[in-house]
Design a protein around this motif. Structure first.
Motif, PDB file in Angstrom:
ATOM      1  N   LYS B 215       0.965  -1.177   0.052  1.00 17.19           N
ATOM      2  CA  LYS B 215      -0.045  -0.017   0.126  1.00 17.19           C
ATOM      3  C   LYS B 215       1.055   1.347  -0.027  1.00 17.19           C
ATOM      4  CE  LYS B 215      -4.063   2.242   2.057  1.00 17.19           C
ATOM      5  NZ  LYS B 215      -5.100   2.149   3.119  1.00 17.19           N
ATOM      6  N   GLN B 216       1.456   1.506  -1.127  1.00 17.98           N
ATOM      7  CA  GLN B 216       2.475   2.706  -1.227  1.00 17.98           C
ATOM      8  C   GLN B 216       2.792   2.878  -2.666  1.00 17.98           C
ATOM      9  OE1 GLN B 216       5.739   0.937   0.882  1.00 17.98           O
ATOM     10  NE2 GLN B 216       6.481   0.163  -0.982  1.00 17.98           N
ATOM     11  N   TYR B 217       3.404   4.238  -3.001  1.00 17.66           N
ATOM     12  CA  TYR B 217       3.805   4.422  -4.265  1.00 17.66           C
ATOM     13  C   TYR B 217       5.078   3.532  -4.414  1.00 17.66           C
ATOM     14  CZ  TYR B 217       0.749   8.274  -4.173  1.00 17.66           C
ATOM     15  OH  TYR B 217      -0.563   9.343  -4.110  1.00 17.66           O
ATOM     16  N   ALA B 218       4.987   2.307  -5.212  1.00 20.02           N
ATOM     17  CA  ALA B 218       6.169   1.677  -5.638  1.00 20.02           C
ATOM     18  C   ALA B 218       6.335   1.572  -7.015  1.00 20.02           C
ATOM     19  CB  ALA B 218       5.687   0.017  -5.220  1.00 20.02           C
ATOM     20  N   THR B 219       7.641   1.237  -7.521  1.00 20.78           N
ATOM     21  CA  THR B 219       7.938   0.960  -8.794  1.00 20.78           C
ATOM     22  C   THR B 219       8.441  -0.405  -8.974  1.00 20.78           C
ATOM     23  OG1 THR B 219       8.940   3.264  -8.529  1.00 20.78           O
ATOM     24  CG2 THR B 219       9.457   2.112 -10.394  1.00 20.78           C
ATOM     25  N   ILE B 220       7.328  -1.084  -9.498  1.00 20.14           N
ATOM     26  CA  ILE B 220       7.531  -2.508  -9.848  1.00 20.14           C
ATOM     27  C   ILE B 220       8.182  -2.613 -11.326  1.00 20.14           C
ATOM     28  CG2 ILE B 220       6.300  -4.668  -9.945  1.00 20.14           C
ATOM     29  CD1 ILE B 220       6.168  -3.291  -7.248  1.00 20.14           C
ATOM     30  N   LEU B 221       7.821  -1.498 -12.202  1.00 28.00           N
ATOM     31  CA  LEU B 221       8.278  -1.528 -13.404  1.00 28.00           C
ATOM     32  C   LEU B 221       8.837  -0.333 -13.418  1.00 28.00           C
ATOM     33  CD1 LEU B 221       5.651  -2.991 -15.878  1.00 28.00           C
ATOM     34  CD2 LEU B 221       7.534  -4.123 -14.840  1.00 28.00           C
ATOM     35  N   THR B 222      10.334  -0.169 -13.958  1.00 29.46           N
ATOM     36  CA  THR B 222      10.858   0.797 -14.383  1.00 29.46           C
ATOM     37  C   THR B 222      10.655   1.108 -15.777  1.00 29.46           C
ATOM     38  OG1 THR B 222      12.945  -0.158 -14.541  1.00 29.46           O
ATOM     39  CG2 THR B 222      12.502   0.959 -12.496  1.00 29.46           C
ATOM     40  N   ASP B 223      11.112   2.369 -16.326  1.00 23.12           N
ATOM     41  CA  ASP B 223      10.536   2.704 -17.667  1.00 23.12           C
ATOM     42  C   ASP B 223      11.451   1.609 -18.762  1.00 23.12           C
ATOM     43  OD1 ASP B 223       9.564   4.215 -19.571  1.00 23.12           O
ATOM     44  OD2 ASP B 223      11.279   5.417 -19.890  1.00 23.12           O
ATOM     45  N   ASN B 224      12.692   1.333 -18.332  1.00 26.88           N
ATOM     46  CA  ASN B 224      13.473   0.731 -19.420  1.00 26.88           C
ATOM     47  C   ASN B 224      13.220  -0.828 -19.580  1.00 26.88           C
ATOM     48  OD1 ASN B 224      14.531   0.165 -16.829  1.00 26.88           O
ATOM     49  ND2 ASN B 224      16.483  -0.327 -17.210  1.00 26.88           N
ATOM     50  N   MET B 225      12.277  -1.326 -18.634  1.00 31.96           N
ATOM     51  CA  MET B 225      11.815  -2.558 -18.512  1.00 31.96           C
ATOM     52  C   MET B 225      10.835  -2.962 -19.624  1.00 31.96           C
ATOM     53  SD  MET B 225      11.970  -3.273 -14.635  1.00 31.96           S
ATOM     54  CE  MET B 225      11.220  -4.924 -14.568  1.00 31.96           C
ATOM     55  N   VAL B 226      10.338  -1.740 -20.143  1.00 30.69           N
ATOM     56  CA  VAL B 226       8.973  -2.062 -21.049  1.00 30.69           C
ATOM     57  C   VAL B 226       9.437  -1.632 -22.447  1.00 30.69           C
ATOM     58  CG1 VAL B 226       6.499  -1.255 -21.447  1.00 30.69           C
ATOM     59  CG2 VAL B 226       7.659  -1.521 -19.014  1.00 30.69           C
ATOM     60  N   GLY B 227       9.455  -2.756 -23.058  1.00 30.55           N
ATOM     61  CA  GLY B 227       9.682  -2.331 -24.673  1.00 30.55           C
ATOM     62  C   GLY B 227       8.499  -2.029 -25.368  1.00 30.55           C
ATOM     63  N   THR B 228       8.825  -1.771 -26.736  1.00 31.51           N
ATOM     64  CA  THR B 228       7.466  -1.167 -27.600  1.00 31.51           C
ATOM     65  C   THR B 228       6.666  -2.598 -27.550  1.00 31.51           C
ATOM     66  OG1 THR B 228       8.847  -1.887 -29.475  1.00 31.51           O
ATOM     67  CG2 THR B 228       8.662   0.550 -28.644  1.00 31.51           C
ATOM     68  N   GLY B 229       5.485  -2.516 -28.115  1.00 25.83           N
ATOM     69  CA  GLY B 229       4.345  -3.242 -28.455  1.00 25.83           C
ATOM     70  C   GLY B 229       3.951  -4.072 -27.381  1.00 25.83           C
ATOM     71  N   VAL B 230       4.361  -3.919 -26.016  1.00 31.15           N
ATOM     72  CA  VAL B 230       3.925  -4.684 -24.985  1.00 31.15           C
ATOM     73  C   VAL B 230       2.413  -4.236 -24.580  1.00 31.15           C
ATOM     74  CG1 VAL B 230       4.460  -4.796 -22.433  1.00 31.15           C
ATOM     75  CG2 VAL B 230       6.297  -5.141 -24.151  1.00 31.15           C
ATOM     76  N   HIS B 231       1.838  -5.368 -23.838  1.00 31.20           N
ATOM     77  CA  HIS B 231       0.420  -4.913 -22.911  1.00 31.20           C
ATOM     78  C   HIS B 231       0.643  -5.012 -21.679  1.00 31.20           C
ATOM     79  CE1 HIS B 231      -3.492  -4.366 -21.850  1.00 31.20           C
ATOM     80  NE2 HIS B 231      -3.603  -5.720 -21.549  1.00 31.20           N
ATOM     81  N   ILE B 232       0.603  -4.092 -21.065  1.00 25.76           N
ATOM     82  CA  ILE B 232       0.619  -4.138 -19.479  1.00 25.76           C
ATOM     83  C   ILE B 232      -0.750  -3.933 -18.961  1.00 25.76           C
ATOM     84  CG2 ILE B 232       1.646  -2.859 -17.293  1.00 25.76           C
ATOM     85  CD1 ILE B 232       3.215  -1.151 -19.337  1.00 25.76           C
ATOM     86  N   ASN B 233      -0.617  -5.072 -18.173  1.00 24.86           N
ATOM     87  CA  ASN B 233      -1.886  -5.433 -17.456  1.00 24.86           C
ATOM     88  C   ASN B 233      -1.526  -5.073 -15.881  1.00 24.86           C
ATOM     89  OD1 ASN B 233      -4.488  -6.540 -16.434  1.00 24.86           O
ATOM     90  ND2 ASN B 233      -3.334  -8.487 -16.206  1.00 24.86           N
ATOM     91  N   ALA B 234      -2.208  -4.010 -15.424  1.00 22.86           N
ATOM     92  CA  ALA B 234      -1.627  -3.446 -14.063  1.00 22.86           C
ATOM     93  C   ALA B 234      -2.766  -3.675 -13.140  1.00 22.86           C
ATOM     94  CB  ALA B 234      -1.239  -1.800 -14.312  1.00 22.86           C
ATOM     95  N   ILE B 235      -2.593  -4.424 -12.013  1.00 21.52           N
ATOM     96  CA  ILE B 235      -3.900  -4.588 -11.237  1.00 21.52           C
ATOM     97  C   ILE B 235      -3.507  -4.255 -10.004  1.00 21.52           C
ATOM     98  CG2 ILE B 235      -4.951  -6.886 -10.157  1.00 21.52           C
ATOM     99  CD1 ILE B 235      -5.058  -6.866 -13.122  1.00 21.52           C
ATOM    100  N   GLY B 236      -2.060  -4.129  -9.474  1.00 18.79           N
ATOM    101  CA  GLY B 236      -2.049  -3.758  -8.197  1.00 18.79           C
ATOM    102  C   GLY B 236      -2.255  -2.356  -7.872  1.00 18.79           C
ATOM    103  N   GLY B 237      -2.100  -1.434  -8.360  1.00 19.43           N
ATOM    104  CA  GLY B 237      -2.143  -0.065  -8.421  1.00 19.43           C
ATOM    105  C   GLY B 237      -3.746   0.251  -8.002  1.00 19.43           C
ATOM    106  N   ASP B 238      -4.196   0.156  -6.994  1.00 24.32           N
ATOM    107  CA  ASP B 238      -5.909   0.093  -7.199  1.00 24.32           C
ATOM    108  C   ASP B 238      -6.494   0.919  -5.820  1.00 24.32           C
ATOM    109  OD1 ASP B 238      -5.107  -1.361  -5.054  1.00 24.32           O
ATOM    110  OD2 ASP B 238      -6.249  -3.107  -5.709  1.00 24.32           O
ATOM    111  N   CYS B 239      -5.548   1.764  -5.129  1.00 19.65           N
ATOM    112  CA  CYS B 239      -6.277   2.643  -4.174  1.00 19.65           C
ATOM    113  C   CYS B 239      -5.136   4.044  -4.030  1.00 19.65           C
ATOM    114  CB  CYS B 239      -6.552   1.821  -2.814  1.00 19.65           C
ATOM    115  SG  CYS B 239      -5.277   1.446  -1.831  1.00 19.65           S
ATOM    116  N   PRO B 240      -5.924   4.791  -3.506  1.00 15.13           N
ATOM    117  CA  PRO B 240      -4.817   6.170  -3.408  1.00 15.13           C
ATOM    118  C   PRO B 240      -3.888   5.782  -2.894  1.00 15.13           C
ATOM    119  CG  PRO B 240      -7.343   6.603  -2.928  1.00 15.13           C
ATOM    120  CD  PRO B 240      -7.322   5.162  -2.978  1.00 15.13           C
ATOM    121  N   GLY B 241      -2.616   6.239  -3.310  1.00 18.46           N
ATOM    122  CA  GLY B 241      -1.316   6.327  -2.707  1.00 18.46           C
ATOM    123  C   GLY B 241      -0.843   4.888  -3.018  1.00 18.46           C
ATOM    124  N   LYS B 242      -1.256   4.056  -3.973  1.00 22.61           N
ATOM    125  CA  LYS B 242      -0.769   2.655  -4.262  1.00 22.61           C
ATOM    126  C   LYS B 242      -0.659   2.654  -5.734  1.00 22.61           C
ATOM    127  CE  LYS B 242      -1.335  -2.271  -3.230  1.00 22.61           C
ATOM    128  NZ  LYS B 242      -2.078  -2.865  -4.607  1.00 22.61           N
TER     129      LYS B 242
END
Lengths: 351, 351
Positions: B215-242
């Motif tokens: 329950k915090q601002y986290a950086t599970i993925l950094t920018d350089n980990m995400v290449g072009t063409g990818v689909h990101i399915n982001a589930i865990g950012g689901d409440c204020p501050g998270k």
């Protein structure tokens, strides 16, 4: 309920069914139970500022409304599901049905699920009686009951038990409702007078309770029916577009409400300007403001029902569980040995 | 369910316990059940404008949040009670537990009470898979799963069933979670690769699912980990501050959301300006707007979970009741012979 309990015990939620609630009410006695719930409600009004308060979340339709009423005191969270469908009665359904939940704030686990159709009837009357204890003329002995539906007898009994009312004067546009109420109250210790008109009902009454179910602007009481010194307990004006009192009565009254943001939308005062002065009942209960100040004052409790009252009633029921045993345990919470292993729980259930 | 039923039958509410739900899931099979729920969710996204929609009603505390998520399609009303307590897992409780209700709008009577801890896990994965069907690269075969907690295996199975994913690459900061997920997925038909770093997990993945519980601002993925063409399915950012994703990833992505007023508060996009452009998923589902438009586009489903998805899942469960028989009847609604005679019902119960 402590963390020392094994999680598997926490997976089970005590459920108070309608049958359980009927047993509980009759074990304690409806009048005594309402008086005890009134004490819980008053205790929670005394710590009003501890509660998270929000207007109920309502889903309106042509036929009626379905509402969720949440609140929390920081330790315990509660909410009620309740519907209001005025046309239900003619179709053989309850106008109001309800159930409620208490949960632990620290871990979010529900700790009680209870029917609240009966409990809402009890807490509504308990709230009215508690408020009247602060607002009605001292030594009031006679109450007029305009509207003799499902809430009527509960009001009569609660006012007898908490305020010492001796006489109820019944009126309903449907004489069968009055007959039903008079029959049910025959052995209640109250003197019951069935009246042919609302004017007759309010005669000599120090307290007037209005509790009708039309979903519309109605005028159950006209201005000339309300004499000085009376306490009006207005129950039925409880959703947008539904009121019972003529506006002129409101202008002559000192108005007491539960939670202004909700009452401005739902109560009798929806007929008034948004800044019309009202007194929050909790301020009277804690002694910050005066309830009844003089013998000729008209006091009006513009009651719409608030989430803390349900919370108080659920707290009361929870406190009876162990002593009365009127509940069953429901397998409501998935509780795997390893909380991260919900899927493993599914797999193992396949055997 | 029609009015021809006697009111006494309507007083009973079908209840799907945890045990019933486990039986139901295993009778249908979890993968097939998620695919079928995905169809219900998609069908309800197609009639998005029929639904009353409101941001969930949340009670926040230091330990977590308790939420009510109501919605209605005008015929059926539904709501879910759900908690989110990140510290629960360390104390042996579920992070998320839930239950839900469906009710008839026309008379307000509940028609289903169901556990939703397991059902929420199923519907969350079903929603992700349904969305990915519109947003992920065609013929995606590999998904990275960052966060291997309670939701992990459901996601993996739903993506296998609905999208034909063949390989999942697991990473969790806690290796025991990864071991648990790998063990549970061993016979799933998926190739499971346990990874030592998030960088290793995303290698060659066309879909990246993030599902962690801090329950915090986290950086599970950094920018350089995400290449072009990818689909990101982001589930865990689901409440204020998270949140889970670095802000720079959001700025490179086309963002799809369920219900903007809720996602702006709770989702990854709480990191962005309030007017940052996002696409409502339902508009893609009905064909009003384009999902994936090009092979090098980064698509992001910023999923926070919405009330209609729970509604769809409850609809699905209700439709299985008769065929599967996985329920019991709860005596939840007081149903006197004469609806006005609630007090008489109490008296008669005294015998």
């Amino acid at each position: 309920m402590t963390d020392a309990l094994a999680p598997s015990a926490l997976a089970m939620v005590p459920f108070v069914s309608v049958d359980d609630m009927l047993k509980l009410v009759n074990a304690i006695g409806p009048a005594r139970m309402m008086a005890e719930i009134a004490d819980y409600i008053e205790a929670d009004f005394k710590r009003w500022e501890q509660f998270d308060k929000t207007p109920r979340v309502a889903a309106h339709s042509d036929e009626g409304v379905i509402e969720l009423m949440p609140t929390s005191d920081g330790e315990t969270y509660g909410f009620k599901y309740v519907n209001g469908h005025p046309a239900n009665m003619a179709r053989g359904f309850q106008t109001v049905t309800a159930f409620g939940v208490l949960a632990r704030v620290d871990n979010g686990y529900p700790v009680l699920l209870s029917e609240m159709t009966i409990l809402t009837a009890l807490r509504t009357a308990a709230t009215s009686a508690m408020a009247a204890g602060h607002l009605a003329p001292k030594d009031a002995k006679t109450m007029a009951m305009i509207g003799n539906g499902a809430q009527c007898e509960f009001q009569a009994l609660a006012f007898r038990e908490v305020l010492g009312i001796e006489t109820v004067r019944l009126f309903d546009i449907d004489g069968a409702a009055t007959e039903k109420a008079a029959r049910n109250l025959a052995d209640s210790g109250l003197r019951v007078v069935s009246c042919a008109t609302p004017e007759e009902a309010v005669t000599s009454a120090e307290i007037i309770t209005t509790c009708t179910a039309d979903k519309q602007y109605a005028t159950i009481l006209t201005d000339n029916m309300v004499g000085t010194g009376v306490h009006i307990n207005a129950i039925g004006g409880d959703c947008p577009g539904k009121t019972e009192l003529h506006r002129d009565i409101l202008l002559r009254s000192d108005i007491f409400v539960e939670y202004p943001p909700q009452t401005r939308i739902e109560g009798e005062i929806q007929q008034l300007d948004a800044d019309h002065p009202v007194t929050e009942l909790w301020r009277v209960v804690v002694g910050q403001q005066t309830g009844r100040a003089s013998a000729d004052q008209i006091t009006l409790f513009d009651s719409v029902g608030f989430a803390t009252e349900d919370f108080s009633a659920l707290r009361y029921v929870r406190d009876q569980l162990e002593g009365q045993g009127c509940y069953q345990l429901l397998d409501m919470l998935a509780d795997p040995d390893d909380p991260r292993d919900l899927f493993g729980m599914v797999m193992r259930a396949a055997g």
